[in-house]
Design a protein around this motif. Structure first.
Motif, PDB file in Angstrom:
ATOM      1  N   LYS A   1       0.836  -1.198   0.000  1.00 51.13           N
ATOM      2  CA  LYS A   1       0.000   0.000   0.000  1.00 51.13           C
ATOM      3  C   LYS A   1       0.871   1.248   0.000  1.00 51.13           C
ATOM      4  CE  LYS A   1      -4.101  -1.891   2.191  1.00 51.13           C
ATOM      5  NZ  LYS A   1      -4.931  -1.899   3.381  1.00 51.13           N
TER       6      LYS A   1
ATOM      7  N   ARG B   1       2.293   1.782  -3.439  1.00 49.18           N
ATOM      8  CA  ARG B   1       1.232   2.221  -4.340  1.00 49.18           C
ATOM      9  C   ARG B   1       0.940   3.709  -4.134  1.00 49.18           C
ATOM     10  NH1 ARG B   1      -3.858  -0.670  -3.126  1.00 49.18           N
ATOM     11  NH2 ARG B   1      -2.430  -2.414  -3.189  1.00 49.18           N
ATOM     12  N   HIS B   2       0.886   4.141  -2.889  1.00 45.42           N
ATOM     13  CA  HIS B   2       0.635   5.559  -2.597  1.00 45.42           C
ATOM     14  C   HIS B   2       1.801   6.431  -3.048  1.00 45.42           C
ATOM     15  CE1 HIS B   2      -3.147   5.096  -0.551  1.00 45.42           C
ATOM     16  NE2 HIS B   2      -2.643   4.123   0.187  1.00 45.42           N
TER      17      HIS B   2
END
Length: 66
Positions: A14, A17-18
């Motif tokens: 995550k 991805r951010h």
């Protein structure tokens, strides 16, 4: 693999991805600003896009490690 290890891997994905989304958004913004609002050349716009994308990735990485 334990549940804790799996949670850490998902959290890391995550974060990456951010970081990538932050970098792409900053790159697109500065490219559009330079190219169309400031009427810069394509080469200049691409140079600034790469520079701002890299800076955004570094800043997002630093924020994710806080």
């Amino acid at each position: 693999m334990t549940r804790d290890e799996a949670d850490r891997r998902v959290g890391a994905m995550k974060n990456w991805r951010h970081i990538a989304m932050h970098s792409v958004a900053a790159s697109a913004f500065i490219f559009l600003l330079q190219r169309y609002a400031l009427n810069a050349s394509l080469e200049t716009s691409l140079m600034w896009m790469l520079a701002f994308g890299a800076c955004a990735a570094v800043l997002a990485t630093m924020q994710s490690r806080r």
